[in-house]
Scaffold this active site. Structure first.
Site, PDB file in Angstrom:
ATOM      1  N   TRP A 115       1.317   0.016  -1.006  1.00 25.31           N
ATOM      2  CA  TRP A 115       1.535  -0.360  -2.408  1.00 25.31           C
ATOM      3  C   TRP A 115       2.978  -0.783  -2.651  1.00 25.31           C
ATOM      4  CZ3 TRP A 115      -2.319  -2.158  -4.700  1.00 25.31           C
ATOM      5  CH2 TRP A 115      -3.597  -1.625  -4.506  1.00 25.31           C
ATOM      6  N   ASP A 206       6.695   3.687  -9.460  1.00 26.39           N
ATOM      7  CA  ASP A 206       5.250   3.461  -9.579  1.00 26.39           C
ATOM      8  C   ASP A 206       4.566   4.827  -9.451  1.00 26.39           C
ATOM      9  OD1 ASP A 206       2.562   2.943  -9.244  1.00 26.39           O
ATOM     10  OD2 ASP A 206       2.800   1.460  -7.640  1.00 26.39           O
ATOM     11  N   LYS A 231      -6.711   6.746 -12.347  1.00 24.97           N
ATOM     12  CA  LYS A 231      -6.742   7.834 -11.350  1.00 24.97           C
ATOM     13  C   LYS A 231      -6.808   9.176 -12.078  1.00 24.97           C
ATOM     14  CE  LYS A 231      -5.118   4.678  -8.381  1.00 24.97           C
ATOM     15  NZ  LYS A 231      -5.950   3.913  -7.487  1.00 24.97           N
TER      16      LYS A 231
HETATM   17  C1  LIG Z   1       0.283   3.416  -6.101  1.00 25.16           C
HETATM   18  C2  LIG Z   1      -0.471   2.228  -6.604  1.00 25.16           C
HETATM   19  N1  LIG Z   1       0.217   1.210  -7.133  1.00 25.16           N
HETATM   20  C3  LIG Z   1      -0.399   0.122  -7.613  1.00 25.16           C
HETATM   21  C4  LIG Z   1      -1.770   0.006  -7.564  1.00 25.16           C
HETATM   22  C5  LIG Z   1      -2.432  -1.221  -8.088  1.00 25.16           C
HETATM   23  O1  LIG Z   1      -3.047  -0.892  -9.264  1.00 25.16           O
HETATM   24  P1  LIG Z   1      -4.135  -1.804  -9.965  1.00 25.16           P
HETATM   25  O2  LIG Z   1      -5.337  -1.803  -9.113  1.00 25.16           O
HETATM   26  O3  LIG Z   1      -4.306  -1.100 -11.270  1.00 25.16           O
HETATM   27  O4  LIG Z   1      -3.526  -3.148 -10.125  1.00 25.16           O
HETATM   28  C6  LIG Z   1      -2.537   1.052  -7.049  1.00 25.16           C
HETATM   29  C7  LIG Z   1      -4.007   0.957  -7.009  1.00 25.16           C
HETATM   30  O5  LIG Z   1      -4.703   1.805  -6.540  1.00 25.16           O
HETATM   31  C8  LIG Z   1      -1.869   2.187  -6.553  1.00 25.16           C
HETATM   32  O6  LIG Z   1      -2.554   3.199  -6.046  1.00 25.16           O
END
Ligand SMILES: Cc1ncc(COP(=O)(O)O)c(C=O)c1O
Length: 416
Positions: A115, A206, A231
């Protein structure tokens, strides 16, 4: 309804508390006595206007968000924020330092998993001449030099003196590492190494997969904290932001002096100026998140969840260790650097992983398959995963270890 529900260890969208779902079903028919369902009511109604403010306040209260910061709701998920943080913070930096050569605007990224890597890749797309650099990379500290199997040591971090953005992902949902919640430990985020004479720092965290699961260390020192709701908080669709007010800038003014134009849906200022509703917000997702937050408050907020989640993860890591000692499981993360929310491991032996997943389903447990990019098993232990479900999984893992250990030595020992 309750009898047909199973233990859901999915990584997101993920389990929600059953009592909240029952309440939400009522709200779908009649939101707060309006006679109109929550998916049907205008976001401009006074009832929803009051509700979204109350929900933001529940977050403020439970995380002790200071008055220096706004709590906002946006859409576009974590991925939307990979872009938004770059655009808004580059605009801020330009307004603060209009004459700086472009390549001297530095975006510092801490890479600890897929991520943060995705966020870094997006920053490269949007940098507009600025320099995107790596402030730490956990792969450089892994045994094979290429795996996200742990956290970088503090000695592996170097931050720029006056960056436009410093980015880290607190919990890596796919690779299963997480910075420690206690400050000053070798696996905590190294706040003490951040530049000290650069004014208010553009620090971005994040928190997509750990938001509300425990207190956020040094929350007030962050410029932006963001998380998708899907989540720990509610259905997909709402993105929660905690933004320090100096990061809510006039992006058009920055564009007039050479900055990139910022899509209006990604600029923070219209959200801050309109109670998160410059346009139609994700009404239903915000509604259910609000119900979850009220329930959290009654239970004792993030302090309650910290203890609750600590107990659950300790049970799973303990049995994982037992399985490792017997050559049945293999953690994908170095000991002590694993996430509380997403525990990732392999099952050793030909076809053993598929057998593990099948056996789990037969016992009413789903969502355990690891992310497609890394395989293996991923146990997600978000707030709504009950202790009973966790105990059920732990008992199953113990039985599985016993069964595998009894299997002929050729399967376990050789393939381990
Ligand atoms: C730590 C993290 N950051 C960003 C994201 C991306 O999020 P989204 O799917 O809401 O765009 C996720 C998705 O699981 C994630 O776990």
């Amino acid at each position: 309804m309750a009898e047909s529900r199973i233990a859901n260890f999915g990584a997101g969208p993920s389990a929600l508390p059953e009592s909240v779902l029952v309440e939400a079903a009522k709200g779908l028919l009649n939101f707060n006595g309006t006679g109109i369902g929550i998916a049907e009511i205008s976001h401009r109604s006074k009832e929803f206007g009051a509700y979204i403010k109350e929900t933001a306040n529940l977050i403020r209260e439970q995380l002790d968000v200071p008055s220096t910061h706004e709590v906002l709701f946006m859409q576009g998920g974590g991925t939307g924020q990979f872009s938004a943080v770059v655009l808004n913070l580059l605009a801020r930096h330009r307004l603060l330092h209009p004459d700086l050569p472009e390549h001297d605007r530095i975006l510092d990224y801490v890479l600890t998993g897929s991520w943060s890597k995705a966020a870094y890749t997006e920053a490269m797309r949007l940098a507009h001449g600025a320099t995107v650099r790596i402030a730490a990379d956990s792969r450089a500290h892994s045994a094979d030099g290429k795996s996200f199997d742990g956290l970088p040591p503090h000695s592996g971090f170097t931050f720029s003196p006056n960056p436009a953005l410093i980015y880290y992902c607190e919990n890596e949902t796919v690779s299963g590492t997480q910075f420690a919640g206690e400050e000053g430990t070798p696996t905590s985020f190294p706040f003490h190494l951040l530049p000290t004479d650069a004014g208010l720092l553009p620090l971005v965290g994040d928190y997509s997969s750990s938001f509300m699961s425990r207190p956020i260390p040094r929350l007030a020192d962050h410029a932006i904290i963001y998380a998708g709701a899907q989540k720990n908080l509610g259905p997909a669709g709402a993105t929660i932001l905690i933004v320090r007010k100096d990061c809510i800038v006039d992006v058009d003014a920055a564009a007039k002096i050479g900055g990139a134009p910022v899509p209006i849906s990604l600029a923070y200022r219209p959200y801050a100026a309109n109670d998160s509703m410059p346009n139609t917000p994700s009404v239903l997702a915000i509604y259910i998140s609000g119900l979850v937050l009220k329930r959290n408050k009654a239970l004792g907020g993030v302090r309650y969840y910290e203890e609750f989640n600590r107990r659950k993860k300790e049970k799973v890591y303990e049995v994982l260790k037992e399985g490792e000692a017997r050559g049945v499981f293999k953690s994908k993360v170095r000991e002590g650097e694993g996430s509380w929310m997403n525990i990732v491991f392999g099952v050793l032996g030909d076809g053993a992983e598929a057998r593990f997943l099948e056996g789990a389903e037969l016992r009413g447990m789903k969502g355990l398959k690891g992310h497609r990019s890394v395989g293996g098993i991923r146990v997600s232990l978000y707030n709504a995963v009950t202790e009973e479900w966790t105990d059920q999984l732990v008992a199953y893992m113990r039985d599985f270890i016993a069964e595998q250990s009894e299997a002929p030595a050729t399967t376990t020992a050789m393939e381990a």
